[in-house]
Design a protein around this motif. Sequence first.
Motif, short mmCIF file in Angstrom:
data_model
loop_
_atom_site.label_atom_id
_atom_site.label_comp_id
_atom_site.label_asym_id
_atom_site.label_seq_id
_atom_site.Cartn_x
_atom_site.Cartn_y
_atom_site.Cartn_z
N ALA A 81 0.77 -1.40 -0.02
CA ALA A 81 0.17 0.06 -0.22
C ALA A 81 0.85 1.30 0.14
CB ALA A 81 -0.74 0.07 1.50
N VAL A 82 1.97 1.15 0.69
CA VAL A 82 2.75 2.59 0.86
C VAL A 82 3.76 2.63 -0.59
CG1 VAL A 82 4.91 3.40 1.90
CG2 VAL A 82 3.20 2.25 3.08
N ALA A 83 4.01 1.45 -1.12
CA ALA A 83 4.91 1.40 -2.46
C ALA A 83 4.11 1.67 -3.54
CB ALA A 83 5.69 0.11 -2.49
N THR A 84 2.74 1.58 -3.47
CA THR A 84 1.88 1.90 -4.66
C THR A 84 1.11 3.14 -4.49
OG1 THR A 84 0.41 0.49 -4.00
CG2 THR A 84 1.90 -0.52 -5.38
N SER A 85 1.18 3.79 -3.36
CA SER A 85 0.49 5.03 -3.11
C SER A 85 1.37 6.32 -3.93
CB SER A 85 0.72 5.37 -1.69
OG SER A 85 1.84 5.81 -1.01
N TRP A 86 0.72 7.51 -3.71
CA TRP A 86 1.35 8.61 -4.30
C TRP A 86 2.99 8.81 -3.84
CZ3 TRP A 86 3.10 12.63 -1.46
CH2 TRP A 86 2.75 12.67 -0.19
N PHE A 87 2.81 8.63 -2.50
CA PHE A 87 4.36 8.74 -2.12
C PHE A 87 5.33 7.56 -2.45
CE2 PHE A 87 7.48 7.38 1.10
CZ PHE A 87 8.34 8.64 1.47
N GLY A 88 4.95 6.54 -2.79
CA GLY A 88 5.77 5.38 -3.42
C GLY A 88 6.11 5.80 -5.03
N ASP A 89 4.90 6.31 -5.58
CA ASP A 89 5.33 6.60 -6.83
C ASP A 89 6.10 7.84 -6.95
OD1 ASP A 89 3.44 4.74 -7.99
OD2 ASP A 89 1.87 6.30 -8.08
N LEU A 90 6.21 8.79 -6.14
CA LEU A 90 6.98 9.88 -5.90
C LEU A 90 8.28 9.44 -5.71
CD1 LEU A 90 7.13 13.06 -6.03
CD2 LEU A 90 6.92 13.05 -3.56
N VAL A 91 8.62 8.53 -4.75
CA VAL A 91 9.93 7.96 -4.29
C VAL A 91 10.62 7.44 -5.51
CG1 VAL A 91 11.36 6.50 -2.86
CG2 VAL A 91 9.56 8.05 -1.90
N PHE A 92 9.87 6.53 -6.29
CA PHE A 92 10.48 5.54 -7.39
C PHE A 92 10.65 6.31 -8.54
CE2 PHE A 92 8.35 1.79 -5.14
CZ PHE A 92 9.74 1.32 -4.61
N THR A 93 9.80 7.38 -8.74
CA THR A 93 10.02 8.35 -9.95
C THR A 93 11.24 9.14 -9.64
OG1 THR A 93 7.73 8.63 -10.32
CG2 THR A 93 9.27 10.10 -11.64
N GLY A 94 11.56 9.56 -8.46
CA GLY A 94 12.51 10.52 -8.13
C GLY A 94 13.86 9.36 -8.26
N SER A 95 13.85 8.27 -7.82
CA SER A 95 15.13 7.53 -7.76
C SER A 95 15.16 7.16 -9.12
CB SER A 95 14.51 6.09 -7.16
OG SER A 95 14.51 6.52 -5.57
N LEU A 96 14.18 7.15 -10.11
CA LEU A 96 14.51 6.71 -11.40
C LEU A 96 15.33 7.85 -12.07
CD1 LEU A 96 14.24 4.91 -13.96
CD2 LEU A 96 11.84 6.31 -14.53
N TRP A 97 14.79 9.26 -11.92
CA TRP A 97 15.44 10.36 -12.10
C TRP A 97 17.09 10.39 -11.84
CZ3 TRP A 97 17.46 14.55 -9.35
CH2 TRP A 97 17.97 15.67 -10.14
N ALA A 98 17.16 10.19 -10.37
CA ALA A 98 18.54 10.19 -9.48
C ALA A 98 19.42 9.02 -10.42
CB ALA A 98 18.21 9.72 -8.48
N VAL A 99 18.91 7.95 -10.87
CA VAL A 99 19.77 7.11 -11.60
C VAL A 99 20.16 7.52 -13.11
CG1 VAL A 99 19.59 4.68 -12.55
CG2 VAL A 99 18.92 4.83 -10.30
N TRP A 100 19.22 8.03 -13.68
CA TRP A 100 19.44 8.60 -15.01
C TRP A 100 20.56 9.68 -14.75
CZ3 TRP A 100 19.84 5.87 -19.01
CH2 TRP A 100 18.77 5.07 -19.34
N TYR A 101 20.15 10.54 -13.84
CA TYR A 101 21.26 11.74 -13.42
C TYR A 101 22.46 11.25 -13.11
CZ TYR A 101 23.04 16.11 -11.68
OH TYR A 101 23.90 17.05 -11.48
N HIS A 102 22.76 10.49 -12.22
CA HIS A 102 23.81 9.84 -11.80
C HIS A 102 24.75 9.15 -13.03
CE1 HIS A 102 24.76 10.26 -7.55
NE2 HIS A 102 25.20 9.25 -7.60
#
Length: 127
Positions: free
Chosen positions: A63-84
């Motif tokens: 429920a946490v991982a698929t919530s808006w918070f989880g989406d925000l964290v995973f999208t931010g992590s995806l951007w961070a991986v590409w940025y890195h």
Amino acid sequence: MANVKRVERPLSPHLQIYRWQLPMLTSILTRITGNALIVGVLLAVWWLFAAAVGPEYFAIADAVATSWFGDLVFTGSLWAVWYHYLAGLRHLYYDAGKGLDIPTAEKLGWGVIIGSVVLTVITIILV
């Protein structure tokens, strides 16, 4: 004792005249995104751990991982991986002794920032 007249001046005059530069900003962003990736990894590990523990615990983590918070964290992590990734390629280019002049360094900085956003959007669309 002599009567000394104190002059009122700012404690850090360089902060009033210093201008932010793109290579400095990208260096700071590399450090921030590297540390921020820990949040995404912790959320993913918690989700996997919960799946191994049991269905009740997994329901909470899912429920946490698929919530808006989880989406925000995973999208931010995806951007961070590409940025890195792109910042690492830029750093390898710098290590070769190329691109160290200011105009090229600024173009590479913009390339890393814009490229990471574009690659993030493409990844979200494709996945």
